[in-house]
Design a protein around this motif. Sequence first.
Motif, PDB file in Angstrom:
ATOM      1  N   PRO A   1      61.738 -25.956 -17.167  1.00 46.85           N
ATOM      2  CA  PRO A   1      63.127 -25.538 -17.380  1.00 46.85           C
ATOM      3  C   PRO A   1      64.157 -26.629 -17.111  1.00 46.85           C
ATOM      4  O   PRO A   1      65.253 -26.600 -17.664  1.00 46.85           O
ATOM      5  N   ASN A   2      63.831 -27.592 -16.251  1.00 48.05           N
ATOM      6  CA  ASN A   2      64.768 -28.661 -15.917  1.00 48.05           C
ATOM      7  C   ASN A   2      64.425 -29.984 -16.584  1.00 48.05           C
ATOM      8  O   ASN A   2      64.908 -31.039 -16.170  1.00 48.05           O
ATOM      9  N   GLY A   3      63.602 -29.930 -17.610  1.00 49.58           N
ATOM     10  CA  GLY A   3      63.162 -31.156 -18.264  1.00 49.58           C
ATOM     11  C   GLY A   3      61.825 -31.579 -17.708  1.00 49.58           C
ATOM     12  O   GLY A   3      60.860 -30.809 -17.732  1.00 49.58           O
ATOM     13  N   VAL A   4      61.753 -32.804 -17.172  1.00 51.07           N
ATOM     14  CA  VAL A   4      60.487 -33.276 -16.604  1.00 51.07           C
ATOM     15  C   VAL A   4      60.232 -32.575 -15.272  1.00 51.07           C
ATOM     16  O   VAL A   4      61.065 -32.601 -14.371  1.00 51.07           O
ATOM     17  N   GLU A   5      59.077 -31.956 -15.151  1.00 58.99           N
ATOM     18  CA  GLU A   5      58.667 -31.345 -13.892  1.00 58.99           C
ATOM     19  C   GLU A   5      57.705 -32.260 -13.141  1.00 58.99           C
ATOM     20  O   GLU A   5      57.737 -32.334 -11.909  1.00 58.99           O
ATOM     21  N   THR A   6      56.835 -32.963 -13.890  1.00 56.42           N
ATOM     22  CA  THR A   6      55.838 -33.833 -13.265  1.00 56.42           C
ATOM     23  C   THR A   6      55.669 -35.098 -14.092  1.00 56.42           C
ATOM     24  O   THR A   6      55.591 -35.032 -15.326  1.00 56.42           O
ATOM     25  N   TYR A   7      55.629 -36.232 -13.423  1.00 58.39           N
ATOM     26  CA  TYR A   7      55.300 -37.505 -14.062  1.00 58.39           C
ATOM     27  C   TYR A   7      53.841 -37.820 -13.751  1.00 58.39           C
ATOM     28  O   TYR A   7      53.443 -37.824 -12.584  1.00 58.39           O
ATOM     29  N   HIS A   8      53.054 -38.108 -14.772  1.00 55.61           N
ATOM     30  CA  HIS A   8      51.627 -38.344 -14.572  1.00 55.61           C
ATOM     31  C   HIS A   8      51.305 -39.837 -14.565  1.00 55.61           C
ATOM     32  O   HIS A   8      51.980 -40.643 -15.225  1.00 55.61           O
TER      33      HIS A   8
ATOM     34  N   LYS B   1      52.655 -30.607 -21.985  1.00 62.67           N
ATOM     35  CA  LYS B   1      52.605 -32.019 -21.645  1.00 62.67           C
ATOM     36  C   LYS B   1      52.913 -32.853 -22.873  1.00 62.67           C
ATOM     37  O   LYS B   1      52.473 -32.521 -23.979  1.00 62.67           O
ATOM     38  N   GLU B   2      53.685 -33.899 -22.685  1.00 62.06           N
ATOM     39  CA  GLU B   2      54.043 -34.798 -23.773  1.00 62.06           C
ATOM     40  C   GLU B   2      54.095 -36.232 -23.265  1.00 62.06           C
ATOM     41  O   GLU B   2      54.406 -36.475 -22.094  1.00 62.06           O
TER      42      GLU B   2
ATOM     43  N   PHE C   1      56.172 -51.547 -13.295  1.00 65.03           N
ATOM     44  CA  PHE C   1      56.207 -52.760 -14.105  1.00 65.03           C
ATOM     45  C   PHE C   1      57.569 -53.455 -14.061  1.00 65.03           C
ATOM     46  O   PHE C   1      57.853 -54.331 -14.864  1.00 65.03           O
ATOM     47  N   GLY C   2      58.402 -53.044 -13.117  1.00 61.69           N
ATOM     48  CA  GLY C   2      59.726 -53.634 -13.017  1.00 61.69           C
ATOM     49  C   GLY C   2      60.646 -53.185 -14.127  1.00 61.69           C
ATOM     50  O   GLY C   2      61.600 -53.882 -14.484  1.00 61.69           O
ATOM     51  N   LEU C   3      60.389 -52.001 -14.687  1.00 59.94           N
ATOM     52  CA  LEU C   3      61.176 -51.453 -15.786  1.00 59.94           C
ATOM     53  C   LEU C   3      61.881 -50.186 -15.336  1.00 59.94           C
ATOM     54  O   LEU C   3      61.507 -49.563 -14.335  1.00 59.94           O
ATOM     55  N   GLU C   4      62.890 -49.796 -16.086  1.00 57.94           N
ATOM     56  CA  GLU C   4      63.556 -48.519 -15.802  1.00 57.94           C
ATOM     57  C   GLU C   4      63.003 -47.400 -16.678  1.00 57.94           C
ATOM     58  O   GLU C   4      63.077 -46.225 -16.308  1.00 57.94           O
ATOM     59  N   TYR C   5      62.444 -47.759 -17.842  1.00 57.29           N
ATOM     60  CA  TYR C   5      61.935 -46.757 -18.785  1.00 57.29           C
ATOM     61  C   TYR C   5      60.565 -47.171 -19.294  1.00 57.29           C
ATOM     62  O   TYR C   5      60.287 -48.360 -19.479  1.00 57.29           O
ATOM     63  N   PHE C   6      59.738 -46.168 -19.567  1.00 54.20           N
ATOM     64  CA  PHE C   6      58.388 -46.429 -20.048  1.00 54.20           C
ATOM     65  C   PHE C   6      57.864 -45.126 -20.635  1.00 54.20           C
ATOM     66  O   PHE C   6      58.148 -44.049 -20.116  1.00 54.20           O
ATOM     67  N   ALA C   7      57.099 -45.209 -21.712  1.00 50.67           N
ATOM     68  CA  ALA C   7      56.506 -44.012 -22.318  1.00 50.67           C
ATOM     69  C   ALA C   7      55.205 -43.671 -21.605  1.00 50.67           C
ATOM     70  O   ALA C   7      54.273 -44.489 -21.569  1.00 50.67           O
ATOM     71  N   SER C   8      55.157 -42.497 -21.033  1.00 52.51           N
ATOM     72  CA  SER C   8      53.964 -42.025 -20.339  1.00 52.51           C
ATOM     73  C   SER C   8      53.947 -40.505 -20.403  1.00 52.51           C
ATOM     74  O   SER C   8      54.866 -39.875 -20.939  1.00 52.51           O
ATOM     75  N   GLU C   9      52.908 -39.913 -19.852  1.00 55.61           N
ATOM     76  CA  GLU C   9      52.752 -38.463 -19.942  1.00 55.61           C
ATOM     77  C   GLU C   9      53.559 -37.743 -18.872  1.00 55.61           C
ATOM     78  O   GLU C   9      53.590 -38.157 -17.715  1.00 55.61           O
ATOM     79  N   VAL C  10      54.212 -36.663 -19.287  1.00 59.79           N
ATOM     80  CA  VAL C  10      54.961 -35.822 -18.358  1.00 59.79           C
ATOM     81  C   VAL C  10      54.643 -34.358 -18.641  1.00 59.79           C
ATOM     82  O   VAL C  10      54.192 -34.001 -19.734  1.00 59.79           O
TER      83      VAL C  10
END
Length: 325
Positions: A282-289, A256-257, A269-278
């Motif tokens: 193998p395919n990059g992000v598997e789960t967004y927390h 997790k990072e 928040f009406g944004l396209e990008y945001f720093a949060s935990e994932v």
Amino acid sequence: MPRWLGPAPQPKVAILGAAGGIGQPLSLLVKINPLVSQLSLYDLVNTPGVAADLSHIMTDSEVKGFKGDAELKPALEGAQIVVIPAGVPRKPGMTRDDLFNINAGIVKTLATAIATTCPKALIAVISNPVNSTVPIVAEVLKAHGVYDPRRLFGVTTLDLVRAAKFISPHTGAITAVPVIGGHSGATIVPVVSAVSSAKGISAADRAALIQRIQFGGDEVVKAKDGAGSATLSMAYAGSLFVDSLLKGLTGKATPKEYTFVNSEVAKEFGLEYFASEVTLGPNGVETYHALPSLDADEKKLLEVCVNDLKANIAKGVDFVKNGSK
């Protein structure tokens, strides 16, 4: 025989900007990671020398250096992870946003080469300002029809490294602190309320702690007196993130990072990008927390963060779509 020698796994890592202040120590730290089999180092100058130097280290990974425009695509061929620390460093009085005009063009060029050479690679963007450079990479990938939001990351790990270190005098130990939002100044939102051992911090000490986490880069720039920015700590933080990507690629771990990504969390928040935990795989992000719970003070910090991020993200998108600087 040293315990780290043995059968090499397959991942190839390419570092773009490998001869720079972040690139060289980052290349060293990635070289000694046992999960790397090939290390491809690219920069405009000096990379053959950096590669030769690192190739003497007794780990199994092979190192090759590439330099100049003509060798960018060969450096990227077959890469499964691409790390981008390329760009100019921050100088005294210069904010991350001031770096935009210089670094945006560099990142756009590198992103174009990635899109046409190794579009399935996991891409970790370190080049500042991350809040704007990640959207630049995304827009280039979109233009080439190869954008996968699960595979593009803005590396915000240094904010978490600083937070864990800076809170230690108050907790008596290095303590993980969630850090959400973005990767510059007021867009950095440390969630100190999530740290149970920090409950006794006074309001004044907490405010000073948050200020230091948000503007820790200024501390380094000032201490180096015009000779550079946070290169060594950034290289360390970058290597931690690359290690998590590598572990995720194995399919045997689910690290997790916290990282700056395109997610449903951002859309709240009406944004396209945001720093949060994932969770990575193998395919990059598997789960967004989901975000951790915020107290009243952190919600105020978040409001400022979101407002600033909207402008930062729009600037990156506009640079690609309209050539704006």
